[in-house]
Design an enzyme around this catalytic site. Structure first.
Site: not given
Length: 332
Positions: A137, A278, A299
Site C-alpha cells: 500500500c 496502512h 484505498n
C-alpha cells in the site's frame, strides 16, 4: 483442534440466533468467486470459512441495526482469518520524529477554503487499483499523488509503476510486499531519476528483481521535484494542501470494521490511538448532512471494496490517525 473448537462454537451461536442459513453462504461464495473443494480435505476448509463468514455476518447485522454514521457489509474479506487480512495492509513504522519535524511544510498559498473539495472524478486520477495480497500500500500511496501532479502539469495522464518501488526501493523503511513508507519512497525516486511508466513496468503483486533503468529516458514516466509533510494533526493545513498540491499521501490505523465499510462516514473509535498500519490517499473533503465533517479517501483494495474503492473518514478529530502523517509530492 483450536480451529475446530472455534468452528463448533460458531455453529452453536449461529444455531441459537437462527442465522446459519446455507443459502447466504452459497450466494456469498458465488458473488465473490470462492470455491473450497471438499474432496481435498474432507470439508475442513469449507467448514472453517463458513464459520468465519457467519461470525462476520452476525457482526455486520449487529452493527447495521445500531445507530452508526457508517454501514458495513460482506465482501471478499468476509471469510478470511485475521492473519490473512493483515497482508492487505503494509506501512512500516514512520521515520523518526526528528526527521518528521524537520520536513514539516505548510502550504504557501493561504486562500479561502471551499466548503467541499473532491478530486475523486478528476481526469488526473486513474481508476482504483488493487494491491492484492502484497503489503505494498505504501507504494500505491506514493505513486497516486505523483501521477496526479504530473498529469495536472503536463495536461496528459501517465499511469506510473508501483512495482518499481516494490522491486527496487531498498530504503531502510521499505521492504517490498512486507511494508514501507511513502515519503522514503519519494526519496528513492529522486535518487534513481524518476518513476517508470506502468506500461513498461507493470504491477505483479510480489517482489522481484529490479528491472528499472535510470538511464533509459523512454522508461521514465515522471520525476520527483520536492516532497514533504503537512503540519501534523492540523485538518485546516491538510485542506489548504489539497488545494495547492492535490491528493495527499497519509497513513491510517485499520481495524476490523474498516475491512467491511460500504457507505457513510467512518468514525469507529476502535482505530484511535493505535499505531498506523496502512497507507491511503486523501483526495478531498466534505460535510455529511451538515453534521459530520469527513475526508474522501482512496484505498488500494479494488473497485469492489467500500464505495467503489473509496471511504469517507471523519475529519478534524484525527480519526484513525489520518491527520498525523499527511504528505505531498511535487513532480517535474
Amino acid at each position: 483442534m483450536k480451529l475446530l473448537l472455534v468452528f463448533l462454537a460458531s455453529l452453536f451461536v449461529l444455531g441459537i440466533n437462527g442465522q446459519g442459513d446455507d443459502s447466504r453462504w452459497k450466494e456469498y461464495k458465488r458473488l465473490n468467486g470462492k470455491n473450497y473443494n471438499e474432496k481435498l480435505d474432507g470439508g475442513k476448509q469449507e467448514n472453517l470459512r463458513k464459520a468465519i463468514f457467519f461470525q462476520r455476518d452476525a457482526n455486520i447485522r449487529k452493527h447495521n441495526s445500531g445507530n452508526h454514521s457508517f454501514q458495513i457489509g460482506h465482501n471478499k474479506f468476509s471469510d478470511l482469518t485475521g492473519k490473512e487480512l493483515a497482508v492487505f495492509l503494509g506501512t512500516t513504522s514512520p521515520p523518526s520524529p526528528k526527521l518528521h519535524k524537520s520536513m514539516t511544510v505548510l502550504p504557501k498559498r493561504q486562500t479561502r477554503l471551499p466548503t467541499t473539495l473532491n478530486y475523486r472524478n478528476s481526469f488526473c486520477l486513474p481508476p482504483i487499483k488493487a494491491q492484492g495480497s502484497c503489503g505494498s500500500c505504501w507504494a500505491f500511496t506514493a505513486i497516486t499523488p505523483l501521477e496526479f501532479d504530473r498529469c495536472r502539469k503536463k495536461r496528459s495522464f501517465s499511469v506510473l509503476s508501483e512495482q518499481q518501488l516494490v522491486d527496487c526501493d531498498t530504503n531502510s523503511t521499505n521492504y517490498g510486499c512486507n511494508g514501507g513508507w511513502y515519503v522514503t519512497a519519494w526519496s528513492h525516486l529522486t535518487t534513481v531519476n524518476g518513476s517508470a511508466s506502468e506500461f513498461l513496468y507493470p504491477y505483479k503483486g510480489s517482489k522481484g528483481k529490479c528491472k528499472y533503468c535510470p538511464e533509459c529516458k523512454s522508461m521514465v514516466g515522471a520525476r520527483v521535484s520536492s516532497y514533504g509533510y503537512i503540519q501534523s494533526k492540523n485538518a485546516t493545513a491538510m485542506q489548504l494542501a489539497l488545494q495547492e498540491y492535490g491528493p495527499l499521501a497519509t497513513a491510517i490505523t485499520v481495524v476490523g470494521s474498516f475491512y467491511y465499510y460500504t457507505v457513510g462516514v467512518y468514525d469507529d473509535e476502535a482505530c484511535d490511538n493505535l499505531p498506523v498500519n496502512h497507507g491511503v490517499v486523501v483526495v478531498g473533503y466534505g460535510r455529511y448532512n451538515d453534521i459530520i465533517d469527513y475526508w474522501v479517501v482512496r484505498n488500494t483494495w479494488g473497485e469492489n471494496w467500500g464505495d467503489q474503492g473509496y471511504i469517507n473518514i471523519q475529519r478534524g478529530v484525527n480519526k484513525c490517525s489520518i491527520e498525523t502523517y499527511p504528505a505531498f509530492v511535487v513532480s517535474y
